[in-house]
Design a protein around this motif. Sequence first.
Motif, PDB file in Angstrom:
ATOM      1  N   THR A 191      60.738 110.088  33.636  1.00  0.00           N
ATOM      2  CA  THR A 191      61.183 111.423  32.824  1.00  0.00           C
ATOM      3  C   THR A 191      62.483 110.840  32.350  1.00  0.00           C
ATOM      4  O   THR A 191      63.134 109.964  32.965  1.00  0.00           O
ATOM      5  CB  THR A 191      61.690 112.609  34.099  1.00  0.00           C
ATOM      6  OG1 THR A 191      60.584 113.008  34.591  1.00  0.00           O
ATOM      7  CG2 THR A 191      62.300 113.754  33.001  1.00  0.00           C
ATOM      8  N   SER A 192      62.756 111.153  31.030  1.00  0.00           N
ATOM      9  CA  SER A 192      64.128 110.677  30.418  1.00  0.00           C
ATOM     10  C   SER A 192      65.138 111.308  31.259  1.00  0.00           C
ATOM     11  O   SER A 192      65.339 112.545  31.180  1.00  0.00           O
ATOM     12  CB  SER A 192      64.125 111.077  28.847  1.00  0.00           C
ATOM     13  OG  SER A 192      65.162 110.855  28.535  1.00  0.00           O
ATOM     14  N   VAL A 201      51.071 110.405  27.893  1.00  0.00           N
ATOM     15  CA  VAL A 201      51.637 111.582  28.557  1.00  0.00           C
ATOM     16  C   VAL A 201      51.716 112.560  27.237  1.00  0.00           C
ATOM     17  O   VAL A 201      52.446 111.985  26.227  1.00  0.00           O
ATOM     18  CB  VAL A 201      53.059 111.691  28.849  1.00  0.00           C
ATOM     19  CG1 VAL A 201      53.278 113.167  29.595  1.00  0.00           C
ATOM     20  CG2 VAL A 201      52.726 110.865  30.439  1.00  0.00           C
ATOM     21  N   ASN A 240      67.678 119.323  33.969  1.00  0.00           N
ATOM     22  CA  ASN A 240      68.270 118.191  33.702  1.00  0.00           C
ATOM     23  C   ASN A 240      69.936 118.221  33.758  1.00  0.00           C
ATOM     24  O   ASN A 240      70.311 117.328  34.147  1.00  0.00           O
ATOM     25  CB  ASN A 240      67.812 117.526  32.252  1.00  0.00           C
ATOM     26  CG  ASN A 240      68.082 115.807  32.191  1.00  0.00           C
ATOM     27  OD1 ASN A 240      68.067 115.392  33.217  1.00  0.00           O
ATOM     28  ND2 ASN A 240      68.310 115.535  30.941  1.00  0.00           N
ATOM     29  N   VAL A 245      55.017 116.606  25.585  1.00  0.00           N
ATOM     30  CA  VAL A 245      56.323 116.582  26.558  1.00  0.00           C
ATOM     31  C   VAL A 245      57.354 117.500  26.249  1.00  0.00           C
ATOM     32  O   VAL A 245      58.098 117.820  27.192  1.00  0.00           O
ATOM     33  CB  VAL A 245      56.813 115.106  26.480  1.00  0.00           C
ATOM     34  CG1 VAL A 245      55.790 113.997  26.951  1.00  0.00           C
ATOM     35  CG2 VAL A 245      57.179 114.893  24.917  1.00  0.00           C
ATOM     36  N   TYR A 296      54.826 107.524  35.878  1.00  0.00           N
ATOM     37  CA  TYR A 296      55.218 108.803  35.107  1.00  0.00           C
ATOM     38  C   TYR A 296      56.829 108.620  35.318  1.00  0.00           C
ATOM     39  O   TYR A 296      57.389 108.833  36.279  1.00  0.00           O
ATOM     40  CB  TYR A 296      54.750 110.071  35.673  1.00  0.00           C
ATOM     41  CG  TYR A 296      55.073 111.158  35.032  1.00  0.00           C
ATOM     42  CD1 TYR A 296      54.698 112.012  33.872  1.00  0.00           C
ATOM     43  CD2 TYR A 296      56.311 111.906  35.778  1.00  0.00           C
ATOM     44  CE1 TYR A 296      55.105 113.014  33.526  1.00  0.00           C
ATOM     45  CE2 TYR A 296      56.897 112.867  35.062  1.00  0.00           C
ATOM     46  CZ  TYR A 296      56.131 113.574  33.912  1.00  0.00           C
ATOM     47  OH  TYR A 296      56.649 114.758  33.548  1.00  0.00           O
ATOM     48  N   TYR A 354      64.039 115.386  39.702  1.00  0.00           N
ATOM     49  CA  TYR A 354      63.215 116.483  39.890  1.00  0.00           C
ATOM     50  C   TYR A 354      61.822 116.037  39.489  1.00  0.00           C
ATOM     51  O   TYR A 354      62.006 114.784  38.614  1.00  0.00           O
ATOM     52  CB  TYR A 354      63.568 117.733  38.928  1.00  0.00           C
ATOM     53  CG  TYR A 354      63.890 117.397  37.431  1.00  0.00           C
ATOM     54  CD1 TYR A 354      62.864 117.420  36.760  1.00  0.00           C
ATOM     55  CD2 TYR A 354      65.193 117.485  36.955  1.00  0.00           C
ATOM     56  CE1 TYR A 354      62.930 117.194  35.335  1.00  0.00           C
ATOM     57  CE2 TYR A 354      65.500 117.176  35.695  1.00  0.00           C
ATOM     58  CZ  TYR A 354      64.269 117.187  34.796  1.00  0.00           C
ATOM     59  OH  TYR A 354      64.256 116.735  33.368  1.00  0.00           O
ATOM     60  N   THR A 414      67.227 113.636  28.007  1.00  0.00           N
ATOM     61  CA  THR A 414      66.633 114.824  27.461  1.00  0.00           C
ATOM     62  C   THR A 414      65.795 115.568  28.592  1.00  0.00           C
ATOM     63  O   THR A 414      65.930 116.890  28.668  1.00  0.00           O
ATOM     64  CB  THR A 414      65.384 114.643  26.464  1.00  0.00           C
ATOM     65  OG1 THR A 414      64.380 113.985  26.913  1.00  0.00           O
ATOM     66  CG2 THR A 414      65.751 113.751  25.373  1.00  0.00           C
ATOM     67  N   GLY A 415      65.490 115.203  29.669  1.00  0.00           N
ATOM     68  CA  GLY A 415      65.055 115.777  30.702  1.00  0.00           C
ATOM     69  C   GLY A 415      63.649 115.941  30.668  1.00  0.00           C
ATOM     70  O   GLY A 415      62.924 116.567  31.516  1.00  0.00           O
ATOM     71  N   GLU A 416      62.836 115.360  29.497  1.00  0.00           N
ATOM     72  CA  GLU A 416      61.617 115.708  29.430  1.00  0.00           C
ATOM     73  C   GLU A 416      60.721 114.260  29.627  1.00  0.00           C
ATOM     74  O   GLU A 416      61.396 113.283  29.752  1.00  0.00           O
ATOM     75  CB  GLU A 416      61.333 115.861  27.823  1.00  0.00           C
ATOM     76  CG  GLU A 416      61.734 117.261  27.316  1.00  0.00           C
ATOM     77  CD  GLU A 416      61.822 117.563  26.034  1.00  0.00           C
ATOM     78  OE1 GLU A 416      61.444 116.546  25.398  1.00  0.00           O
ATOM     79  OE2 GLU A 416      62.142 118.639  25.416  1.00  0.00           O
ATOM     80  N   PRO A 417      59.496 114.289  30.069  1.00  0.00           N
ATOM     81  CA  PRO A 417      58.763 113.377  30.351  1.00  0.00           C
ATOM     82  C   PRO A 417      58.690 112.198  29.078  1.00  0.00           C
ATOM     83  O   PRO A 417      58.850 112.719  27.874  1.00  0.00           O
ATOM     84  CB  PRO A 417      57.365 113.800  30.766  1.00  0.00           C
ATOM     85  CG  PRO A 417      57.575 115.246  30.767  1.00  0.00           C
ATOM     86  CD  PRO A 417      58.662 115.697  29.851  1.00  0.00           C
ATOM     87  N   HIS A 418      58.547 111.019  29.710  1.00  0.00           N
ATOM     88  CA  HIS A 418      58.482 109.666  28.660  1.00  0.00           C
ATOM     89  C   HIS A 418      56.954 110.120  28.098  1.00  0.00           C
ATOM     90  O   HIS A 418      56.153 110.131  29.140  1.00  0.00           O
ATOM     91  CB  HIS A 418      58.495 108.489  29.098  1.00  0.00           C
ATOM     92  CG  HIS A 418      60.078 108.173  29.193  1.00  0.00           C
ATOM     93  ND1 HIS A 418      60.722 108.041  27.902  1.00  0.00           N
ATOM     94  CD2 HIS A 418      60.966 108.035  30.009  1.00  0.00           C
ATOM     95  CE1 HIS A 418      62.313 107.801  28.283  1.00  0.00           C
ATOM     96  NE2 HIS A 418      62.186 107.949  29.386  1.00  0.00           N
ATOM     97  N   GLU A 419      56.577 109.688  26.959  1.00  0.00           N
ATOM     98  CA  GLU A 419      55.139 109.916  26.393  1.00  0.00           C
ATOM     99  C   GLU A 419      54.218 108.820  26.966  1.00  0.00           C
ATOM    100  O   GLU A 419      53.084 108.758  26.842  1.00  0.00           O
ATOM    101  CB  GLU A 419      55.188 110.131  25.125  1.00  0.00           C
ATOM    102  CG  GLU A 419      55.722 111.177  24.669  1.00  0.00           C
ATOM    103  CD  GLU A 419      55.554 111.669  23.128  1.00  0.00           C
ATOM    104  OE1 GLU A 419      54.243 111.696  22.800  1.00  0.00           O
ATOM    105  OE2 GLU A 419      56.449 112.016  22.457  1.00  0.00           O
ATOM    106  N   ALA A 420      54.854 107.679  27.594  1.00  0.00           N
ATOM    107  CA  ALA A 420      53.964 106.588  28.196  1.00  0.00           C
ATOM    108  C   ALA A 420      54.459 106.240  29.656  1.00  0.00           C
ATOM    109  O   ALA A 420      55.378 106.533  29.926  1.00  0.00           O
ATOM    110  CB  ALA A 420      54.177 105.088  27.201  1.00  0.00           C
ATOM    111  N   TYR A 421      53.391 105.697  30.459  1.00  0.00           N
ATOM    112  CA  TYR A 421      53.934 105.536  31.775  1.00  0.00           C
ATOM    113  C   TYR A 421      54.670 104.130  31.673  1.00  0.00           C
ATOM    114  O   TYR A 421      54.153 103.168  30.862  1.00  0.00           O
ATOM    115  CB  TYR A 421      52.583 105.334  32.505  1.00  0.00           C
ATOM    116  CG  TYR A 421      51.767 106.580  32.460  1.00  0.00           C
ATOM    117  CD1 TYR A 421      52.138 107.638  33.293  1.00  0.00           C
ATOM    118  CD2 TYR A 421      50.493 106.724  31.970  1.00  0.00           C
ATOM    119  CE1 TYR A 421      51.688 108.925  33.167  1.00  0.00           C
ATOM    120  CE2 TYR A 421      49.904 107.845  31.955  1.00  0.00           C
ATOM    121  CZ  TYR A 421      50.407 108.892  32.434  1.00  0.00           C
ATOM    122  OH  TYR A 421      49.706 110.292  32.345  1.00  0.00           O
TER     123      TYR A 421
END
Lengths: 1166, 367
Positions: free
Chosen positions: A1007-1008, B24, B77, B27, A1005, B240, A1011-1018
Motif C-alpha cells: 500500500t502506498s 492490482v 491512511n 485501486v 501486495y 492496515y 495515498t493510502g491506496e494499494p499499488h497497482e503492481a506487486y
Amino acid sequence: MGANDDGFEALLEPFYNGKKLTDPISTKEDKYQLLPAFLKVKGLVKQHIDSYNYFVEEDIKKIVQSNRMIRSDQDPNFWIEITDIRVGMPTRDDANELRDAGKHVTPQECRLRDLNYSAPVFIDIAYPRDRMRVVRKNLALCRMPVMLKSSKCYLSGANNRKMQEMQECPLDPGGYFIVGGTEKVILIQEQLSKNRVIVEKDDKGVTASVTSSTHERKSKTYVALRKDRIVLQHNILMEPIPIIIVLKAFGGMSDYDIMELVAGGDTVYQDDLLMSFDEATKAGVYTQQQALEYIGLRVKMGGARKGRTFGGPRRNPIDDGLDALTNLIIAHITIKDSDFYPKAIYIAMMVRRVLMASHNEKLVDDRDFVGNKRLELAGQLLSLLFEDLFKGFVATLKQQMEYFFKRPNRTAAYDPTGSIGVNGRGITQGLTRAIQSGNWTVKRFGMARAGVTHVLSRLSYIAALGMMTRISSQFEKTRKVSGPRALQPSQWGMLCTSDTPEGEACGLVKNLALMTHITTEAGTDAVEELIPNLISGVERIQTQTGTEMHKEGSYIIHVNGTPYALTRRPEAFAKAFKQKRRSGCVSAFVGIHINQHFSAIHIATDEGRICRPYIIVTNGKSTLKAEHLRLLQLGKVGFEDFLRNGVIEYLDVNEENDALIAISEDDITPAHTHMEIEPFTILGAVAGLIPFPHHNQSPRNTYQCAMGKQAIGAIAYNQFNRIDTLLYTSLYPQRPMVITKTIQLIHYDKLPAGQNATVVVMSYSGYDIEDALVLNKASLDRGFGACQVFRKYSVEMQKYRSGRKDRLGGPMIGEDGKPIAKHRCLDKDGLAIVGSKICQGETMILRETPVDQEAHVDGSRGSDEYRPAPVNYRIADPAIIDKVMISDTERNSQIIKVQTRQTRRPELGDKFSSRHGQKGVVGTIVEHEDMPFSDTGLVPDIIMNPHGFPSRMTVGKLFECLTGKAAVVSGHRELGFGDAFRSHPVEEMGRTLIENGFEWGGKDYFTSGITGEPHEAYLFNGPIFYQRLKHMVQDKMHSRSRGPRAVLTRQPTEGRSRDGGLRLGEMERDCLIAYGASQLLLERLMISSDATQVDICEQCGQLGYKGYCQTCKGHGKVTKMTMPYAAKLLVQELISMNVGVRMQIEDKFPDPEPALPMRPKKSVHA
Amino acid sequence: MPHKPPTQEELERRKIVGINLETVTNVTATDFPGNYPGEDHSWDIEKFRQGFNVEIHQNDPYEASFSLIGCDASIANAFRRIMIADVPTLAIDQVFIYNNKSVIQDEVLASRLGLIPFTGGREGLRDFLKWRPKDGEPKDYDTVGLELNVKCEHNPDAGPNETDPTKLYKHAHVYAKDIVFHPQGRQVEYFSGENAIRPVNPDILIAKLRPGQEIDVKMHMIKGVGSNHAKFSPVATASYRILPVIQITQPILGRDAEKFAKCFPAGVIGLEKVTKAEAKQKGSGYEGHEGEPKAVVVAPERDTVSRECLRHAEFKDKVKLGRKRDHFIFLVESTGQIESEAIFLESVQHLKAKAKNLEKQLVNMVR
C-alpha cells in the motif's frame, strides 16, 4: 578440539549445519568439509607464511653456507668461517640492560609505537688464532623483519586467549610485516618460470629462450631460427653465434654426433640443420679450439668479468670462450669435471624445440599458460635481497680484515667479532628500507623493482584479506596486448576468475583462488636418486647418444627442465613416481607430467609453482570414503593425514593437464583420475562473498570484488585498539542473511561489512533514477548504515643539536580566565581531552619547538624561547577526540598520537552497494510514514529502482532476496546459503514462502504510504545485504566563491584540501568560444582568476612600475592594462631568460579624436 | 436519458479492488461527486454515519487490531500516518556523560539509550508533561531525569573455573533495568509507585562491561514526535490492510478443493460436503457430486493474499480475488509507552485538531 580455537572449530564441529554425529554422511554432499580442514592446516595466507618460513629456516642457512668462507688475501693463514645462522624471536630493538632487556615485543606494540617487528639474527663463526680454531657463537648479526604468524612470530600457534592477551585479532590472517609501525605486504609477483625453455614465434622467426637463474647470476640465453640459420644469443655475446659453432665448442662431438643429438633420425630436422652446418664451415670453424676462439672473440668486455680481468693480463680468446660457455651461457647447468655433454644436450634440446616449432606452430609455447608461470613470494624476494646484502657484508668484513693485515705493526691478533654487529647494521637497514619503500634492488641480478610492497589496506577485513591473495604481474600496464590480461583456461581453480581490478591493471593483477597453494623448493636430490631406480630401463642421459634419445618411443625425463634420464616406458614411470609421492617418499609438492608432443617427462621440484589439492580417484572410485569424513568430524584426523594416506594429492598446473578431474562423485567414470574437493573453490576469498555468483553476469562479480574491499564494516576484533591513519568501522555490522561456505571459511560472518536491508524494488519519487536509492529515515534513526571514521594525527617530539627538545605547551588563557577558543579542547598538558568535540582550526597537540636548534660550538646557551608548532584539526566537520597515546620510538624520542572519531549517519549522496556489483548513491531520504507498507506492516529500509535489473542481469541478487526472505520468514537460517555451483533450488524457496503465506515469487501486495491506496503492481521485496562504501559526501563536497590563491601565479588553488576553485577546463572553454560568449570567457578566465593591473609603456612595450617606465625613463606613455597575472609572469620569466618581450597596445575602441597611427594589433617580438 | 440508479450489486462491485495474478486493479475509490453521471456522491455526515462501523478484533496493550469499515483510504491512511509520526511520546533526548569507560563510544551509547522505550503513568505522560520549548531550561513539567550508573567489578563468589562473564563479573551486562528514574518536583505525584518512569522491556542490553569499566550518565527525557526521530514514534508499526475477498465463481470439488484450501493459510477455506439439494440443482456445477468435498470461503480476513490459487491452471476462472476498498483492518503495535488503543484514539484527536486548525486557516484566508 577446544585448545585449537582458531575459528574453525564451528565448521569442524560434529553438529555443524544442523548435522549430528549420527546423521548419515554422504561423501558427495559432505566432501566440502575437507575445505575447513585444508584451511585449518594451510590458512588463508599460508603461501606467504610458508615461503617466509622456508627462507628463515632453510634458505638463509643455504645462503650462508655458500658464502661461508672469508679468506684473507694478505694473510693466507687467516680466514673466517661462518658456520651457522639463526633467526631468533622478535625483540625490542631499543631494549637495553637497564630497561626490560631483550623482552618480547608484540606486533601491536610495534604498530602503536612505530617500531619494526623484527628479530635478531645470530651467527656462529670460527677463525684461527695462534693455530687454534676459535669458535664464537651467537653473535648478533642484524635484525630480520618478521612476518606475522610465521614460525618466528609470537602469534604462530597462539590460541584465542593468547591472541587476546597480545591485543591481536584471532581472525587476522597475518603474512605481512610491520615496519615503522605500518603494516606492509610483499605482494605476490608473477613471473615467467626460470630455467625452463620457452619457445616463441614472432615476425622474425622461432626463438627458444631460457632464463638461467643461479645464486650468482641471472641471464637469458636465446636459440633463434633466423632465415633458416640457427643462432645462439646471449647478453654477453656481441653478435649471434651460429649454433653449430657453439655445439662444436663443447667438444667431444663429431658433426654426426651433433646432427644426431639435435635431429635424431628425423630427416626433416636433419635437412634444416644442414644449413647451419654450412654457417660453421663458412666461418672456418672446424675444431673445438676454433669454435672457442670464435666465441671468445665475440664475448663482450666488461660486464660480469670486469672485476676479474681488471689489472690482470689480457687472456686469450679461447679462455674467454671457455669461460663464457662454462659460467655464463645457460648458467644453471653446472659443469662438473669439464664435462660439457649435459650443456650440449641442453642446447641441442633447445635447437630441436626451435626446429619442431618451425614446422608445427602448435608446438610454440604459450607464455600466458599458468604452468609456465612462477609466483615469487615474500620469502623468495627477501632471500634475494638478503643474499645480496650478506655478500656486501662479507665484502666489507673482508675489506676491514685486509686493512688490518696491511698495517705494518699490529698490536693484537685480529678479532672479527666486534665488527660483525657493526657491519650487520647494513643488512638490517637494507631489509627494512626495502620493505618500507618497496624498492627491491638486487645488484648482482641488476634487478631494480619498485612497488613490491604495499601498505596493508585496513579498510575492511576483506580488503586486508584480498591484499594478501593479490598477485601483481611484471607485465607493463601500458602495453595494449590482450593475451596476458585474458582469462586463461589453465587458471581454473588456481587463480580467481572474478577478482581483478577494472581499468589499466585489468587481468594483470590477479588473486589466488581459495585452495591454491604455492610450492616452496623441494630439493632435487631425493628425486634424482629415485629416478634411475624407480622402474627398470631408466638410463642416465649422459650415457646416451642422440640416436637413442630421439628414437621413437623414447622419453627424456627432465628434472626442473633439465634432461636427466631416458626411459621407454613413460606411463609406467609416471605411475610409479606418483605412487612414491603418494606414499610420502618424495615431497607432496613435486609435480610430474608427460608431454607427448616432445616425448618428455617433466618432474618439477622448484618453488613458486601453483598447485591445488584434489581427491584421488582410482578405478572409477573416489578414495575418499564416508569413514574418512567421520573421522574428520570427530577431529581424529586432519588434512595432512589424508595427504599421507593417498586420499588427496596436490596437482600443479602442468600435472593437471594429465589428469581427468570429475566435478562431483556422479561424474566419475573409470577414466577419471581425480575429483574436485569443491567446485566453488575456483573463486577466491573476495569473490566468495557473492551469493549465487553463477547466476550473475560475470562483470558484475568483478565489480563486487572491487567494491567488497571498499565496504565499511568490522576490521578486526582489535579495531578499537588500533590507531590507524584512517579507519572506517560500522556501528552495527550484520552477518549476511544469505551466506556462502566461503564466507564461513574466511570468517566474514564474524567480521562482516554491511547490513541486511529490507529492500523493495519499485520506482519511487523520481529521486531514484540512475541507480540512486531511497532510504527510510526511521531506519537511519535506528542506526542503519551508521559508521565511524577514525583519523590519526601523530607527532614526534624531535631533539635538536642544541640539546633542546620539542615540548608541549599549556593552553593560552583568555581574558575570561578560560582557554582561548582555539585551545578549547586542550587539557593542561597541551593535549586534547579525550571525549571532547573538536572543530575546524582547533588545536589538538600544542607542540612547541625551540627557537634555538643548532649546536653551539662555543658553549653558549642560545635563546631559551620556544615557538608554537601545534597540530590543528583541519577538517570542516567536527570530530571527537577518541584516544591520545604517548609513547617513545626506537630513536628514543617521544611520539604522540591523537585519534579523532566521527560518527556518521548516511546522508544524501553516500554510496551503497549490494553484493552484486550494483552500486548507487542515496537519492533521497524518506519519512517512515511515506514509505509503502505491506499487509504485515513491513516497511522497507531501502527502495531500489527496478531499472537496475534488466541491463545488469544480476539474477543472483533476485535469488539472494528470495532466499533471504524464505530464510527469514521460515526462521531457518540454514536455508540462507547461496554457494556458487551448489545452491539450493529456488523452487524450494518459493514453497517456503507460500507455506508462510507469502507469494511464491517474492512479490507482495503493498500500500502506498502517501495515498493510502494499494499499488497497482506487486512489489518484489526481501532482505538484501547492503554494503556502505567508503565514498561519502562529507569527505567530498566542496564549493567556493572566493578563496585562497596560489602564490606564484595568483590563480585560484586546486583541490578540495586547499579550498580550491572549480576549474573551467579546456573543453568548457571550447564550448564558450564556440558559443561566442566572449564576456563570460573573459570573466571566467581572467577576472575571476588572476586579473592584475600592469603598467605598460606604449613607447617601448615593456612593463613599467607605478606609471614610470624604467627603459624610457619617463611617465609619458605608460598606461594601465588588465591582464592575467600568469601572462605577466610569463613575460617576466622570459625576460629573466634573456628573451625580450614587447607589448604593443592600442585601444580597441579608440577615442575618435586623437587618431593613433598604430595598427590595432598586439604582437610579441622575441 | 434518465440515469438509472446503481444496483446494490454494482455498488458492492465498485468497492472491490481487483487482485489479479500480476496486477492490482481499481485501486482508487470512485465514489466522489461528478464521477458517475447522474449519481450524487457528495459527502454527507449522515450517510457516513450510517455506513461507518468499527470492529475490534484484538485489544492488548502492545498490540491492537480493529477494522474501520466504510471510510476512505485517505482517512485510514491519515490515522496511520499520525500514529507513526505525530503522536508524541517521551524519550531520552539528552545524555550527559560523566564517565564512560565502556567500549561503546559516547555518541553511540547516547543513540542506543535514546531508542529504549520507556513507560510510566499515563496521566502524567499525557496531561502533566508538556512540550519543552527550544533552548528552554528543563522544568519538572517538561523534562524527566534519568540516571545510569554501573560499574563492573570482579565477582568474588565466582567459581575458579568460571568462564561465563555474567557470573565472573558483576554488572558485566548493562540492561535497561539499570536505568534509575529521579522524579523532580511535581513528578512525584504523577510518576511514583506503579506509575514510575521505567523501561518497557527491562532486558534490553545497553552495553557490556569488564572489570574496571563503568558508565555514569544522566539523561533527560523530553516529549517528541516520530517525524523528528524514530525513537519518539509510539508504534513499532502501525499499518492496515484491506479486507480480502474470495469469490468462488464455479464449484471447486474433490481433490481440487483440498488443493485449493492449501493455497490459502489455514482456516481461510473450508471444505464442506456437497448436499443433496445442491447436487440436484441443475446448472450449479454440483450435479453428480453429492458427498464430495467442496471449497467454501470461511474466513477471508485471514488470507494473506499470496495469490497462490491464481497460479494453478485448475482454478482458472473458478475463483476471483479481490479486496474490499473501504474495510481497513488496522494493526497497531505499540512500543509500550502508550497502549495501542490509546494511540489510535489519540490519532483521531490529532486529526480532529488538524482539521480544526485547517478550518481556522481557511476562515482566515477567506477573510
